[in-house]
Motif scaffolding. Sequence first.
Motif, PDB file in Angstrom:
ATOM      1  N   MET A   1      34.205  21.634  29.943  1.00 34.96           N
ATOM      2  CA  MET A   1      33.597  23.237  30.013  1.00 34.96           C
ATOM      3  C   MET A   1      32.650  22.692  31.194  1.00 34.96           C
ATOM      4  O   MET A   1      32.261  24.156  31.252  1.00 34.96           O
ATOM      5  N   ASP A   2      32.374  22.257  31.415  1.00 38.25           N
ATOM      6  CA  ASP A   2      31.024  21.811  33.002  1.00 38.25           C
ATOM      7  C   ASP A   2      31.974  22.023  33.747  1.00 38.25           C
ATOM      8  O   ASP A   2      30.476  22.181  34.787  1.00 38.25           O
ATOM      9  N   GLU A   3      32.784  21.910  34.170  1.00 35.11           N
ATOM     10  CA  GLU A   3      33.535  22.562  35.666  1.00 35.11           C
ATOM     11  C   GLU A   3      32.891  24.177  36.129  1.00 35.11           C
ATOM     12  O   GLU A   3      32.999  24.547  35.180  1.00 35.11           O
ATOM     13  N   ARG A   4      32.460  23.514  37.060  1.00 36.62           N
ATOM     14  CA  ARG A   4      32.329  24.763  37.847  1.00 36.62           C
ATOM     15  C   ARG A   4      32.547  25.497  38.531  1.00 36.62           C
ATOM     16  O   ARG A   4      33.998  25.086  39.556  1.00 36.62           O
ATOM     17  N   VAL A   5      32.590  26.975  38.256  1.00 33.04           N
ATOM     18  CA  VAL A   5      34.266  27.866  39.073  1.00 33.04           C
ATOM     19  C   VAL A   5      32.906  29.134  40.150  1.00 33.04           C
ATOM     20  O   VAL A   5      31.850  29.258  39.653  1.00 33.04           O
ATOM     21  N   ARG A  28      32.209  27.090  30.839  1.00 32.67           N
ATOM     22  CA  ARG A  28      31.971  27.326  29.463  1.00 32.67           C
ATOM     23  C   ARG A  28      31.067  28.530  29.879  1.00 32.67           C
ATOM     24  O   ARG A  28      30.416  29.787  28.247  1.00 32.67           O
ATOM     25  N   ALA A  29      30.298  29.241  30.782  1.00 33.02           N
ATOM     26  CA  ALA A  29      29.731  30.713  31.151  1.00 33.02           C
ATOM     27  C   ALA A  29      30.391  32.321  30.817  1.00 33.02           C
ATOM     28  O   ALA A  29      30.293  32.756  30.362  1.00 33.02           O
ATOM     29  N   HIS A  30      32.518  31.701  30.942  1.00 33.73           N
ATOM     30  CA  HIS A  30      32.901  32.786  30.708  1.00 33.73           C
ATOM     31  C   HIS A  30      33.803  32.971  29.772  1.00 33.73           C
ATOM     32  O   HIS A  30      34.103  31.721  29.247  1.00 33.73           O
ATOM     33  N   VAL A 122      40.196  21.065  36.709  1.00 38.42           N
ATOM     34  CA  VAL A 122      41.449  21.335  35.532  1.00 38.42           C
ATOM     35  C   VAL A 122      41.764  23.040  35.447  1.00 38.42           C
ATOM     36  O   VAL A 122      42.880  22.839  34.892  1.00 38.42           O
ATOM     37  N   PHE A 123      40.916  23.769  36.174  1.00 41.00           N
ATOM     38  CA  PHE A 123      41.640  25.153  35.518  1.00 41.00           C
ATOM     39  C   PHE A 123      41.222  25.895  36.610  1.00 41.00           C
ATOM     40  O   PHE A 123      40.079  26.060  37.649  1.00 41.00           O
ATOM     41  N   ARG A 156      45.673  27.738  35.998  1.00 37.87           N
ATOM     42  CA  ARG A 156      46.866  26.711  36.659  1.00 37.87           C
ATOM     43  C   ARG A 156      45.487  25.984  35.541  1.00 37.87           C
ATOM     44  O   ARG A 156      44.877  25.621  34.891  1.00 37.87           O
ATOM     45  N   ILE A 157      46.249  24.541  34.498  1.00 33.99           N
ATOM     46  CA  ILE A 157      45.588  23.747  33.382  1.00 33.99           C
ATOM     47  C   ILE A 157      46.337  22.284  34.422  1.00 33.99           C
ATOM     48  O   ILE A 157      47.292  21.763  33.730  1.00 33.99           O
ATOM     49  N   ALA A 158      45.987  21.547  34.833  1.00 28.26           N
ATOM     50  CA  ALA A 158      45.702  20.460  35.529  1.00 28.26           C
ATOM     51  C   ALA A 158      47.067  21.061  36.204  1.00 28.26           C
ATOM     52  O   ALA A 158      47.095  21.575  37.711  1.00 28.26           O
ATOM     53  N   ASP A 159      48.217  20.194  36.199  1.00 26.00           N
ATOM     54  CA  ASP A 159      49.060  19.993  37.278  1.00 26.00           C
ATOM     55  C   ASP A 159      50.227  20.957  36.593  1.00 26.00           C
ATOM     56  O   ASP A 159      51.712  21.265  37.546  1.00 26.00           O
TER      57      ASP A 159
END
Length: 213
Positions: A1-5, A28-30, A122-123, A156-159
């Motif tokens: 959830m903290d991954e930045r995009v 998490r902001a999406h 991850v995403f 994409r979720i991981a691989d």
Amino acid sequence: MDERVHPIRISMPLGGVVASERGERPLRAHFNGEVCAGCNNGWMSSLEVSAMPILTQRPRRGRITDAEATVLARWFAKTAVNLNVSQPFRLLVDGPSRHALATSIPDRFAVHMFRVRKQNGVFDWVQKSPDAASCPQAQLDGMRRLMELTLVTHIRIADLVAVVIHAPEPLQPTDVIPDRTARIYPLPDRLPTWEELPFHDDYLGPFTHIDVI
């Protein structure tokens, strides 16, 4: 959830220039603010619970079952719809298709999968039109319009990557073909094993074309 995009929208007719962008933010902001509490806490929550063990299982071995393929296809289709509604792109999934996901996978959808070597977090996702189409010369204008109305979403979720197709009538979603992928929905006669899923270098890899000749 903290991954930045950092979502951007580019215009291919204008040579790939940035048409709009949103600032960097955590995942998490999406969220899709149009989802009601009943759906969010009901069928969507149940679908998340069903999909999570399949998405996170390690190692992935053996044949993908009909039940796994159906859950994954519906989860990826739901995620593609949420992205289409909440992100800066043309709204291409009609109301009946969006709402029908509450109970099943609507017949306007097809879902293909592959695996990816390059991973950045991850995403990842991209929404676009098909890359090309084949049709008789007399149908060219109509095909251009169908391409504009066809949604191709890579998630994409991981691989693991799904290519979700939502096709307008009179196209069938199976008329839209991502190269070197394995279709999991509509259910094929033989689902692949996890080991048989094709590999691409990155999640944007497959070239997608419409072939209705």
